[in-house]
Design a protein around this motif. Structure first.
Motif, short mmCIF file in Angstrom:
data_model
loop_
_atom_site.label_atom_id
_atom_site.label_comp_id
_atom_site.label_asym_id
_atom_site.label_seq_id
_atom_site.Cartn_x
_atom_site.Cartn_y
_atom_site.Cartn_z
N CYS A 1 45.00 47.05 50.51
CA CYS A 1 45.87 48.44 50.53
C CYS A 1 46.55 48.45 49.13
O CYS A 1 46.91 47.89 48.38
CB CYS A 1 47.17 48.13 51.47
SG CYS A 1 48.35 49.64 51.21
N CYS B 1 50.72 48.61 49.28
CA CYS B 1 51.49 47.47 49.46
C CYS B 1 50.75 45.98 48.98
O CYS B 1 51.15 45.11 49.05
CB CYS B 1 51.92 47.25 50.69
SG CYS B 1 50.73 46.90 52.29
N ALA C 1 48.40 44.57 50.86
CA ALA C 1 47.75 43.74 52.12
C ALA C 1 46.35 43.73 52.08
O ALA C 1 45.75 44.77 51.74
CB ALA C 1 48.48 44.32 53.50
N CYS D 1 46.32 50.90 56.42
CA CYS D 1 47.21 49.47 56.49
C CYS D 1 48.12 49.33 57.67
O CYS D 1 48.95 50.12 57.99
CB CYS D 1 47.76 49.47 54.94
SG CYS D 1 48.80 48.13 54.73
N CYS E 1 51.79 49.05 55.96
CA CYS E 1 52.60 50.31 55.40
C CYS E 1 51.91 51.62 55.82
O CYS E 1 52.39 52.52 55.40
CB CYS E 1 52.73 50.09 54.08
SG CYS E 1 51.06 50.46 52.91
ZN ZN Z 1 49.92 48.66 53.02
#
Ligand code: ZN
Lengths: 129, 400
Positions: free
Chosen positions: A21, A24, A26, A35, A38
């Motif tokens: 992502c 963030c 991830a 994501c 987020c």
């Molecule tokens: Zn994210």
């Protein structure tokens, strides 16, 4: 050659890639619409380290036809990104696999299709044991 | 003035085990009729029905049950939430009553699993002639067993091992002793699928399914159903004293799913959503874990029971091994856990489990649990988790 999943990159050396992502950080194996952490919809590709630590494992005695048993399945932490794979190249017994074990990515053939294309699988093998 | 609380007016579970004599809808009907009779009402009083049968697919178990016991045209919600399906049916009826859409409702869960082996499959989508990537992960063949494990036994084994990696103190023998406790508890439960105590050596020496869980450390596939009649506080006040006396208050009803955390899509994180459900439930009920007299938690594998001591906050964080070693979760301990025998011994007919656990707690709060009665039980908690994940927690309180 074709990797067993899209997360396995074979060149220049075998390694795993994740969709990261852009907001963030991830990481996900495979496609995601957004994501899960987020909801951002943009991803970039991240290359994962090829060495990591076993944070959980099990030794599975039953499987679908064609899968050798028993096999060791593990959750491996690759520098903060967890991945699920088999531990290979060791006796599948609790004496040879342990929590905290350091392991390294390895690849192997999983058979050919009718055109002779070899499927490439991956797993992890202990370092220095 | 109504408190807005929802009560259990009637609840029942069938004997768990092999039931080749009946079809799934008949087994569900047996539990549903039992719950209605226990409540002292009929289908005419029921304003909403929620039902679950995980293996039944799109057949609509709720309508099948209606055809067996009474079709009155009420709304039916067929629910599916893996092993939390029964709790989801309860939660659905509770929401309908709390919303004022009905003053009485019926929740039913049923499963026929006897003889079911390892559940798997999905091989047909792959092309063996020409390797072709499929799905969001671009897999060219089934991954289960080739790239880690996708099965429940291996997943929950890792859940317990991960706890061990984090806090230490776990071993094959420790997990086997947790299972030994539950099998010993089941001896007093006539409705359990298996009610034999098993010595530790026998548990450890049995067939290894997925290390460190041997066969008796896994939940037992079996047939079974459970059902509950729920009622609003206002409606309860209009009923006979005998019905009111046995009513059990639902002090908390919570359903959570898995919030995103690193790794949760690789190894299901059964911890965070359980901890959140427990926190919300204690807050709703205005109680703390130390107030509980008994707990039925989702011991689908011995490894799972350990982590849920911690997730349900029955012990300090990281203290699950010490909690077990202290003897507290044994039936003569300070906080008995799974006195029914748990899923490993009582059995786990998936969609029935989330109501059967609540029945066990209600049975003790009513003082009707016979030989296995936890004396003076006033407050209990029932927990289930379905991988994917969904977690249901209900806290029940004896009517005062
Ligand atoms: Zn994210």
């Amino acid at each position: 050659m074709i990797p067993v999943v899209s997360a396995l990159a074979l060149e220049p050396e075998p390694h795993l890639v994740a969709n990261e992502c852009t907001a963030c950080g991830a990481r996900f194996f495979g496609r995601r619409a957004a994501c899960a952490g987020c909801f951002n919809e943009a991803f970039t590709q991240a290359t994962l380290p090829t060495e990591g630590e076993v944070v959980a494992f099990t030794i599975v005695a039953f499987a679908m036809p064609g899968v050798p048993t028993p096999y060791v399945a593990a959750t491996v932490d690759l520098g903060g990104t967890k991945v699920q794979a088999n531990i290979v190249g060791v006796e599948p017994t609790p004496d040879h696999v342990h929590l905290g074990q350091q392991v390294r990515l390895t690849t192997f053939g999983l058979g050919q299709d009718t055109h002779g294309t070899e499927a490439i699988g991956f797993g992890f093998t202990p370092i220095g044991d | 003035m109504s408190s807005g609380d929802v009560w259990i007016l009637g609840i029942t579970m069938t004997k768990f085990g092999k039931r080749p004599d009946v079809e799934t809808d008949e087994l569900a009907a047996e539990a549903a009729l039992g719950a209605l009779k226990d409540a002292g009402v009929t289908m005419k009083d029921i304003g909403v029905l929620a039902a679950g049968n995980l293996m039944g697919g799109a057949l609509g178990i709720g309508q099948q049950v209606q055809k067996q016991i009474g079709q009155t045209g009420i709304p039916v919600f067929n629910v599916a939430n893996a092993c939390a399906t029964g709790a989801t049916a309860l939660r659905t009826v509770i929401m309908a009553i709390k919303a004022g859409e009905a003053d009485m409702g019926l929740a039913v869960g049923v499963e026929k699993l006897s003889g079911a082996g390892l559940l798997g499959g999905g091989a047909s989508r792959y092309d063996k002639d020409t390797w072709t990537p499929r799905g969001t992960d671009g897999a060219i063949m089934p991954l289960d067993g080739r790239v880690g494990t996708a099965g429940m036994p291996g997943t929950f084994a890792q859940v317990g091992m991960e706890y061990g990696h984090k806090y230490g103190g776990v071993s094959f023998e420790l997990f086997a002793r947790i299972s030994e406790k539950n099998h010993a508890h089941s001896v007093l439960n006539p409705l359990a699928a298996y009610n034999k105590a098993m010595p530790l050596e026998q548990i450890m020496g049995d067939i290894m399914i997925a290390y460190p869980n041997t066969r008796p450390m896994c939940s037992a596939n079996c047939d079974g159903a459970a059902a509950a009649v729920l009622v609003s506080d206002a409606k309860l006040k209009t009923l006979d004293p005998d019905q009111r006396r046995r009513a059990v208050k639902i002090s908390a009803s919570v359903l959570t799913s898995d919030p995103y955390e690193e790794g949760c899509q690789v190894l299901p994180n059964v911890n965070t959503l359980t901890r959140r459900a427990a926190q919300q439930a204690y807050e709703q009920a205005g109680v703390s874990p130390t107030d509980l007299d008994l707990v039925e938690l989702h011991d689908c594998f011995a490894t799972a029971e350990l982590v849920h001591y911690d997730n349900l906050m029955l012990c300090p964080e990281g203290g699950a091994v010490d909690f077990f070693e202290s003897g507290k979760p044994f039936r003569d301990g300070a906080l008995p856990v799974n006195v029914s025998g748990g899923l490993q011994s009582k059995g786990h007919p998936i969609a029935a489990t989330g109501i059967a656990n609540v029945w066990e707690i209600a049975h003790h709060l009513r003082g009707e649990a016979g030989d296995r009665q936890i004396e003076g039980a006033k407050l209990g908690l029932a927990h289930v988790i379905g991988l994917g994940s969904a977690c249901g927690v209900h806290i029940l309180e004896k009517a005062s």
